[in-house]
Design a protein around this motif. Structure first.
Motif, PDB file in Angstrom:
ATOM      1  N   GLU A  88      14.773 -24.673 -13.216  1.00  0.00           N
ATOM      2  CA  GLU A  88      13.818 -25.556 -13.890  1.00  0.00           C
ATOM      3  C   GLU A  88      12.455 -25.502 -13.206  1.00  0.00           C
ATOM      4  O   GLU A  88      11.411 -25.469 -13.860  1.00  0.00           O
ATOM      5  CB  GLU A  88      14.349 -26.998 -13.890  1.00  0.00           C
ATOM      6  CG  GLU A  88      13.423 -28.006 -14.557  1.00  0.00           C
ATOM      7  CD  GLU A  88      13.203 -27.753 -16.041  1.00  0.00           C
ATOM      8  OE1 GLU A  88      12.118 -28.113 -16.541  1.00  0.00           O
ATOM      9  OE2 GLU A  88      14.099 -27.195 -16.701  1.00  0.00           O
ATOM     10  N   VAL A  89      12.464 -25.487 -11.876  1.00  0.00           N
ATOM     11  CA  VAL A  89      11.211 -25.396 -11.135  1.00  0.00           C
ATOM     12  C   VAL A  89      10.543 -24.045 -11.383  1.00  0.00           C
ATOM     13  O   VAL A  89       9.318 -23.956 -11.508  1.00  0.00           O
ATOM     14  CB  VAL A  89      11.457 -25.620  -9.627  1.00  0.00           C
ATOM     15  CG1 VAL A  89      10.185 -25.367  -8.820  1.00  0.00           C
ATOM     16  CG2 VAL A  89      11.951 -27.041  -9.380  1.00  0.00           C
ATOM     17  N   LEU A  90      11.345 -22.984 -11.483  1.00  0.00           N
ATOM     18  CA  LEU A  90      10.780 -21.658 -11.755  1.00  0.00           C
ATOM     19  C   LEU A  90      10.072 -21.614 -13.104  1.00  0.00           C
ATOM     20  O   LEU A  90       9.083 -20.892 -13.272  1.00  0.00           O
ATOM     21  CB  LEU A  90      11.875 -20.598 -11.705  1.00  0.00           C
ATOM     22  CG  LEU A  90      12.297 -20.154 -10.300  1.00  0.00           C
ATOM     23  CD1 LEU A  90      13.593 -19.357 -10.361  1.00  0.00           C
ATOM     24  CD2 LEU A  90      11.204 -19.339  -9.628  1.00  0.00           C
ATOM     25  N   LYS A  91      10.549 -22.398 -14.081  1.00  0.00           N
ATOM     26  CA  LYS A  91       9.897 -22.426 -15.395  1.00  0.00           C
ATOM     27  C   LYS A  91       8.466 -22.939 -15.281  1.00  0.00           C
ATOM     28  O   LYS A  91       7.538 -22.346 -15.825  1.00  0.00           O
ATOM     29  CB  LYS A  91      10.692 -23.333 -16.351  1.00  0.00           C
ATOM     30  CG  LYS A  91      12.017 -22.773 -16.807  1.00  0.00           C
ATOM     31  CD  LYS A  91      12.714 -23.774 -17.718  1.00  0.00           C
ATOM     32  CE  LYS A  91      14.121 -23.318 -18.088  1.00  0.00           C
ATOM     33  NZ  LYS A  91      14.812 -24.336 -18.923  1.00  0.00           N
ATOM     34  N   ILE A  92       8.278 -24.056 -14.569  1.00  0.00           N
ATOM     35  CA  ILE A  92       6.940 -24.611 -14.453  1.00  0.00           C
ATOM     36  C   ILE A  92       6.087 -23.757 -13.506  1.00  0.00           C
ATOM     37  O   ILE A  92       4.870 -23.636 -13.693  1.00  0.00           O
ATOM     38  CB  ILE A  92       6.980 -26.091 -13.998  1.00  0.00           C
ATOM     39  CG1 ILE A  92       5.594 -26.717 -14.113  1.00  0.00           C
ATOM     40  CG2 ILE A  92       7.521 -26.238 -12.583  1.00  0.00           C
ATOM     41  CD1 ILE A  92       5.035 -26.726 -15.532  1.00  0.00           C
ATOM     42  N   LEU A  93       6.716 -23.129 -12.523  1.00  0.00           N
ATOM     43  CA  LEU A  93       5.989 -22.224 -11.636  1.00  0.00           C
ATOM     44  C   LEU A  93       5.412 -21.055 -12.437  1.00  0.00           C
ATOM     45  O   LEU A  93       4.234 -20.696 -12.289  1.00  0.00           O
ATOM     46  CB  LEU A  93       6.922 -21.715 -10.535  1.00  0.00           C
ATOM     47  CG  LEU A  93       6.359 -20.683  -9.563  1.00  0.00           C
ATOM     48  CD1 LEU A  93       5.112 -21.207  -8.858  1.00  0.00           C
ATOM     49  CD2 LEU A  93       7.420 -20.280  -8.536  1.00  0.00           C
ATOM     50  N   ARG A  94       6.217 -20.474 -13.306  1.00  0.00           N
ATOM     51  CA  ARG A  94       5.745 -19.344 -14.122  1.00  0.00           C
ATOM     52  C   ARG A  94       4.681 -19.798 -15.123  1.00  0.00           C
ATOM     53  O   ARG A  94       3.742 -19.053 -15.424  1.00  0.00           O
ATOM     54  CB  ARG A  94       6.933 -18.689 -14.822  1.00  0.00           C
ATOM     55  CG  ARG A  94       7.861 -17.958 -13.846  1.00  0.00           C
ATOM     56  CD  ARG A  94       8.965 -17.192 -14.544  1.00  0.00           C
ATOM     57  NE  ARG A  94       9.700 -16.379 -13.590  1.00  0.00           N
ATOM     58  CZ  ARG A  94      10.984 -16.553 -13.271  1.00  0.00           C
ATOM     59  NH1 ARG A  94      11.684 -17.535 -13.855  1.00  0.00           N
ATOM     60  NH2 ARG A  94      11.570 -15.770 -12.392  1.00  0.00           N
ATOM     61  N   ARG A  95       4.815 -21.012 -15.617  1.00  0.00           N
ATOM     62  CA  ARG A  95       3.791 -21.544 -16.524  1.00  0.00           C
ATOM     63  C   ARG A  95       2.453 -21.675 -15.796  1.00  0.00           C
ATOM     64  O   ARG A  95       1.395 -21.357 -16.351  1.00  0.00           O
ATOM     65  CB  ARG A  95       4.241 -22.906 -17.060  1.00  0.00           C
ATOM     66  CG  ARG A  95       3.289 -23.530 -18.076  1.00  0.00           C
ATOM     67  CD  ARG A  95       3.850 -24.863 -18.560  1.00  0.00           C
ATOM     68  NE  ARG A  95       2.935 -25.535 -19.477  1.00  0.00           N
ATOM     69  CZ  ARG A  95       3.119 -26.772 -19.944  1.00  0.00           C
ATOM     70  NH1 ARG A  95       4.201 -27.468 -19.572  1.00  0.00           N
ATOM     71  NH2 ARG A  95       2.239 -27.323 -20.757  1.00  0.00           N
ATOM     72  N   ASN A  96       2.491 -22.122 -14.552  1.00  0.00           N
ATOM     73  CA  ASN A  96       1.264 -22.252 -13.776  1.00  0.00           C
ATOM     74  C   ASN A  96       0.667 -20.896 -13.424  1.00  0.00           C
ATOM     75  O   ASN A  96      -0.558 -20.755 -13.343  1.00  0.00           O
ATOM     76  CB  ASN A  96       1.530 -23.072 -12.510  1.00  0.00           C
ATOM     77  CG  ASN A  96       1.593 -24.565 -12.793  1.00  0.00           C
ATOM     78  OD1 ASN A  96       0.918 -25.068 -13.694  1.00  0.00           O
ATOM     79  ND2 ASN A  96       2.411 -25.283 -12.043  1.00  0.00           N
ATOM     80  N   ILE A  97       1.525 -19.913 -13.214  1.00  0.00           N
ATOM     81  CA  ILE A  97       1.017 -18.556 -12.971  1.00  0.00           C
ATOM     82  C   ILE A  97       0.277 -18.057 -14.203  1.00  0.00           C
ATOM     83  O   ILE A  97      -0.831 -17.527 -14.108  1.00  0.00           O
ATOM     84  CB  ILE A  97       2.170 -17.607 -12.593  1.00  0.00           C
ATOM     85  CG1 ILE A  97       2.665 -17.911 -11.174  1.00  0.00           C
ATOM     86  CG2 ILE A  97       1.713 -16.145 -12.687  1.00  0.00           C
ATOM     87  CD1 ILE A  97       3.869 -17.109 -10.754  1.00  0.00           C
ATOM     88  N   GLU A  98       0.876 -18.249 -15.380  1.00  0.00           N
ATOM     89  CA  GLU A  98       0.226 -17.828 -16.631  1.00  0.00           C
ATOM     90  C   GLU A  98      -1.122 -18.521 -16.806  1.00  0.00           C
ATOM     91  O   GLU A  98      -2.106 -17.907 -17.236  1.00  0.00           O
ATOM     92  CB  GLU A  98       1.135 -18.143 -17.820  1.00  0.00           C
ATOM     93  CG  GLU A  98       2.370 -17.270 -17.901  1.00  0.00           C
ATOM     94  CD  GLU A  98       3.281 -17.661 -19.053  1.00  0.00           C
ATOM     95  OE1 GLU A  98       2.879 -18.545 -19.856  1.00  0.00           O
ATOM     96  OE2 GLU A  98       4.381 -17.099 -19.159  1.00  0.00           O
ATOM     97  N   LEU A  99      -1.173 -19.801 -16.473  1.00  0.00           N
ATOM     98  CA  LEU A  99      -2.414 -20.568 -16.587  1.00  0.00           C
ATOM     99  C   LEU A  99      -3.490 -20.004 -15.672  1.00  0.00           C
ATOM    100  O   LEU A  99      -4.662 -19.898 -16.056  1.00  0.00           O
ATOM    101  CB  LEU A  99      -2.147 -22.032 -16.233  1.00  0.00           C
ATOM    102  CG  LEU A  99      -3.353 -22.971 -16.160  1.00  0.00           C
ATOM    103  CD1 LEU A  99      -3.924 -23.192 -17.559  1.00  0.00           C
ATOM    104  CD2 LEU A  99      -2.957 -24.307 -15.537  1.00  0.00           C
TER     105      LEU A  99
END
Length: 240
Positions: A107-118
């Protein structure tokens, strides 16, 4: 006589998502002249394993230190352990050439990857590094070897912020750091740990585990400070 089938029917089974708060908010953070934006929570999920959804005090301490010493990041390759939402990686992406952010929780990796995309979007010219995220459970040799195979040159910097709060995980953390440090061979590599003191036993354990793994642990002069109501410090850790 009790009817067990009726009893079982009365039990309400909660879906796993009940314990997950994914109401992330886009939040701004400032370190020196650098303004970062990323999604994070302002209060934790009910699941203890999801602490990475928050920005921890140690990450603020580490980012403040790195923003004042950005020359150490310039053009280097870096891996972060326990990245959470990735606030340290986002700052480092303005200086490093290659960054791998890691966490053990899906779950944390999902938001981490979202922040990378941002942060790597074409609308953000500040990011100059190749930013990626991988799952890494400390002490998991298969996952560590997979990362080292993907990054055969290893990493010049290993970063960790506020990642020592469970006694059982500290030996595994230093097992992982030892493998990453040794992979650089004669190449320069060090582990920068932003440590926040919450218990005297943990203070001693961090130093003893570093020593047990054949490492030198040195407090960086001038970095000991209060982070909220807790005392934090920056350690530099290298192989003996």
């Amino acid at each position: 006589m009790v009817n067990h089938e009726e009893e079982e029917e009365d039990i309400v089974w909660l879906d796993g998502s009940f314990f997950i708060n994914d109401n992330y908010q886009l939040t701004s953070f400032t370190f020196g002249s650098h303004v970062l934006q990323l999604y994070c929570l302002h209060s934790a999920s009910t699941d203890f394993d999801l602490t990475g959804q928050l920005v921890w005090p140690g990450a603020m301490l580490l980012n403040d230190y790195l923003s004042k010493n950005a020359e150490m990041l310039q053009g280097c390759s870096m891996i972060e352990l326990g990245s959470g939402v990735g606030i340290t990686g986002m700052l480092c992406s303005r200086f490093c050439r290659q960054i791998l952010l890691t966490d053990h929780n899906e779950e944390v990796l999902k938001i981490l990857r979202r922040n990378i995309e941002l942060n790597v979007s074409s609308e953000n010219p500040s990011c100059c590094a190749a930013l990626e995220a991988e799952k890494l459970e400390w002490g998991n040799s298969d996952q560590i070897n997979r990362i080292l195979h993907k990054y055969p040159g290893g990493f010049e910097l290993i970063l960790g912020a506020d990642i020592c709060f469970q006694q059982s995980s500290v030996p595994l953390l230093f097992d992982t750091v030892e493998q990453l440090l040794k992979n650089r061979g004669l190449g320069h590599c060090k582990f920068i740990l932003a440590y926040v003191s919450r218990a005297k036993m943990m203070d001693l354990m961090v130093i003893s585990e570093a020593t047990r793994h054949g490492m030198l642990i040195n407090e960086v002069a001038g970095t000991r400070s209060m982070v909220g109501n807790l005392e934090g410090v920056i350690f530099e850790i290298t192989l003996c």
